[in-house]
Design a protein around this motif. Sequence first.
Motif, PDB file in Angstrom:
ATOM      1  N   SER A 195       0.850  -1.185   0.000  1.00 43.50           N
ATOM      2  CA  SER A 195       0.000   0.000   0.000  1.00 43.50           C
ATOM      3  C   SER A 195       0.887   1.237   0.000  1.00 43.50           C
ATOM      4  O   SER A 195       2.075   1.170   0.358  1.00 43.50           O
ATOM      5  N   THR A 196       0.315   2.360  -0.411  1.00 45.74           N
ATOM      6  CA  THR A 196       1.072   3.610  -0.421  1.00 45.74           C
ATOM      7  C   THR A 196       0.232   4.757   0.129  1.00 45.74           C
ATOM      8  O   THR A 196      -0.996   4.769   0.000  1.00 45.74           O
ATOM      9  N   ARG A 197       0.918   5.685   0.732  1.00 47.79           N
ATOM     10  CA  ARG A 197       0.390   7.005   1.023  1.00 47.79           C
ATOM     11  C   ARG A 197       1.478   8.001   0.623  1.00 47.79           C
ATOM     12  O   ARG A 197       2.657   7.678   0.658  1.00 47.79           O
ATOM     13  N   THR A 198       1.075   9.191   0.243  1.00 51.66           N
ATOM     14  CA  THR A 198       2.056  10.207  -0.127  1.00 51.66           C
ATOM     15  C   THR A 198       1.908  11.411   0.785  1.00 51.66           C
ATOM     16  O   THR A 198       0.830  11.678   1.320  1.00 51.66           O
ATOM     17  N   GLY A 199       3.008  12.129   0.950  1.00 55.80           N
ATOM     18  CA  GLY A 199       2.953  13.271   1.840  1.00 55.80           C
ATOM     19  C   GLY A 199       4.074  14.252   1.594  1.00 55.80           C
ATOM     20  O   GLY A 199       4.919  14.067   0.724  1.00 55.80           O
ATOM     21  N   VAL A 200       4.055  15.309   2.384  1.00 52.17           N
ATOM     22  CA  VAL A 200       5.062  16.371   2.300  1.00 52.17           C
ATOM     23  C   VAL A 200       5.939  16.298   3.537  1.00 52.17           C
ATOM     24  O   VAL A 200       5.450  16.346   4.666  1.00 52.17           O
ATOM     25  N   LEU A 201       7.244  16.163   3.294  1.00 50.24           N
ATOM     26  CA  LEU A 201       8.222  16.193   4.377  1.00 50.24           C
ATOM     27  C   LEU A 201       9.393  17.031   3.890  1.00 50.24           C
ATOM     28  O   LEU A 201      10.207  16.577   3.089  1.00 50.24           O
ATOM     29  N   ASP A 202       9.428  18.253   4.346  1.00 47.95           N
ATOM     30  CA  ASP A 202      10.478  19.196   3.968  1.00 47.95           C
ATOM     31  C   ASP A 202      11.626  19.041   4.953  1.00 47.95           C
ATOM     32  O   ASP A 202      11.444  19.179   6.161  1.00 47.95           O
ATOM     33  N   TRP A 203      12.820  18.760   4.456  1.00 42.31           N
ATOM     34  CA  TRP A 203      13.951  18.482   5.343  1.00 42.31           C
ATOM     35  C   TRP A 203      14.381  19.688   6.160  1.00 42.31           C
ATOM     36  O   TRP A 203      15.131  19.538   7.124  1.00 42.31           O
ATOM     37  N   THR A 204      13.919  20.888   5.794  1.00 40.95           N
ATOM     38  CA  THR A 204      14.207  22.050   6.623  1.00 40.95           C
ATOM     39  C   THR A 204      13.362  22.033   7.896  1.00 40.95           C
ATOM     40  O   THR A 204      13.642  22.774   8.841  1.00 40.95           O
ATOM     41  N   ASP A 205      12.331  21.212   7.909  1.00 46.00           N
ATOM     42  CA  ASP A 205      11.489  21.009   9.094  1.00 46.00           C
ATOM     43  C   ASP A 205      11.328  19.502   9.266  1.00 46.00           C
ATOM     44  O   ASP A 205      10.252  18.941   9.043  1.00 46.00           O
ATOM     45  N   PRO A 206      12.398  18.798   9.657  1.00 45.62           N
ATOM     46  CA  PRO A 206      12.462  17.340   9.533  1.00 45.62           C
ATOM     47  C   PRO A 206      11.494  16.565  10.415  1.00 45.62           C
ATOM     48  O   PRO A 206      11.285  15.369  10.170  1.00 45.62           O
ATOM     49  N   ARG A 207      10.909  17.179  11.387  1.00 44.33           N
ATOM     50  CA  ARG A 207      10.031  16.440  12.299  1.00 44.33           C
ATOM     51  C   ARG A 207       8.551  16.585  11.957  1.00 44.33           C
ATOM     52  O   ARG A 207       7.694  16.096  12.695  1.00 44.33           O
ATOM     53  N   THR A 208       8.254  17.247  10.859  1.00 46.61           N
ATOM     54  CA  THR A 208       6.855  17.435  10.454  1.00 46.61           C
ATOM     55  C   THR A 208       6.618  16.720   9.131  1.00 46.61           C
ATOM     56  O   THR A 208       7.259  17.030   8.125  1.00 46.61           O
ATOM     57  N   CYS A 209       5.686  15.772   9.145  1.00 49.67           N
ATOM     58  CA  CYS A 209       5.334  15.024   7.936  1.00 49.67           C
ATOM     59  C   CYS A 209       3.822  14.993   7.795  1.00 49.67           C
ATOM     60  O   CYS A 209       3.131  14.428   8.636  1.00 49.67           O
ATOM     61  N   THR A 210       3.324  15.619   6.733  1.00 48.51           N
ATOM     62  CA  THR A 210       1.889  15.658   6.462  1.00 48.51           C
ATOM     63  C   THR A 210       1.563  14.660   5.367  1.00 48.51           C
ATOM     64  O   THR A 210       2.089  14.749   4.260  1.00 48.51           O
ATOM     65  N   VAL A 211       0.685  13.711   5.676  1.00 46.36           N
ATOM     66  CA  VAL A 211       0.333  12.654   4.732  1.00 46.36           C
ATOM     67  C   VAL A 211      -1.111  12.853   4.291  1.00 46.36           C
ATOM     68  O   VAL A 211      -1.992  13.137   5.106  1.00 46.36           O
ATOM     69  N   TYR A 212      -1.349  12.679   2.987  1.00 46.45           N
ATOM     70  CA  TYR A 212      -2.683  12.832   2.417  1.00 46.45           C
ATOM     71  C   TYR A 212      -3.293  11.451   2.230  1.00 46.45           C
ATOM     72  O   TYR A 212      -2.712  10.582   1.579  1.00 46.45           O
TER      73      TYR A 212
END
Length: 344
Positions: free
Chosen positions: A211-228
Motif C-alpha cells: 500500500s502507499t500514502r504520499t505526503g510532504v516532508l520538507d527536510w528544513t522542518d524534519p520532524r513534520t510530515c503531512t500525509v494525504y
Amino acid sequence: MLDLPQLYTKPSADILLSTLALLTSAPPSWDRDELHASSDDASETNDAAPPPQVHPEGVTRYLTSIVSNSLRWIDDDEAKEEIWNQASARLAERSGRTAMGALSRTFRIPSSTGFFELSIHEPALTGDDLGLKTWAASYMLAKRLHTLDLLRSNTEQRPKVLELGSGTGLVGLAMAGLGADVVLTDMLSIHSNLARNAESNSAVISSGGGSTRTGVLDWTDPRTCTVYTNTSKSGACEEIKTRFPLILAADSLYSPEHPRMLVDTIEAWLSHDKDARVVVEFPYREAYLPEIKNFRDRMAHVELQILEEGEEKGFDDWGSKAASTDQDDDALVTCWWSIWGRRS
C-alpha cells in the motif's frame, strides 16, 4: 531505411504527419541489456515491420528544415500548425531531458517470483525541480530491493517504510509492489506528481500486497510530515508521528546542506528498534563526492553503521537521445548503495 519525403517535392500534410509519427522516439531507459532483450523478444513474437532506421544527424536536419519552412503549398493552417508542432516535438525528444516535455515510461521491477511493471509520469522540467525526473540511482535501487531481505516472510504484519526525497516515486512504489506499506514523501512542489504516480500504480501495488500514502516532508522542518489519505493534496490529511523501521532514499544529495538535512531527517524518523535499517543509493558525481563523504560521517555521528555496501553501474538519460545510444558516452553512471543499522 525510411525514405523521408523531401520538402522540395511539396508532400501533402497527411504524408508529413505520417512521417513525423514514424520518427517518434520512445521514452529513454537506462537498462541497455533489458532493452536489447526486449527488442529480441519482440522480434521473435511480433510479425509487424521493425521501426524505420534513420541516421540521427539526418533526422535533426530534416526536422529543422520543416520547422523553418513556411509550408506554403499546404492550404490548411491548422494542418501546418500541427506539422510544426510535431516536428518541434521530435526535435525535443532528441535534445536531452531538459528540452523534452512531459513523458510517461514503464519500469520493470524484479521480485522473488518474477517481475512487475510500474508506470512513472515525469512532467516537463522547470526551474530546479529535479525531483520531477527519474534518476539512474533510483532505478538501480528499485531493482535491487528484492535482494536485500527487507521483507520478512515469517511475519504477518507488512513492513512500514518511509521514503525520503521520493521524487517521481519509483523506489517507494517498487517497495510497495513487493508487499510493504510505504509512505512516500517529498517537498510540496513535487507532491502532486508523486501522488499521481502512486494513484496510477495502485492496482499493481495492491496485487503485490502493499500500500502507499504520499505526503510532504520538507527536510528544513524534519520532524513534520503531512500525509494525504487519498494520495491527493486536496484530500484529507494528517500529521504522522510514528517512526519507521525502514527508511529509503536515492539520489538526494545536491547541495552542501543536504547531508546534514537528510541525516537529521533520518534521525527524526528511524525507529529505535535494533533491526531498524536505512537503505540509500547515490551516484558518484564528481561535483557531489564531498556530500557523500559528509553523509557517511554524519551517519556515523548518529550511531549508524554500514552493514552492507556495494557499487553498480547504470545509465542515465540526461544527454541527447542520439548520444544515449552510445555505450561509452557520459550517460554511464556508477552508483554506491549501502544498508545502515544501529550500532550494537
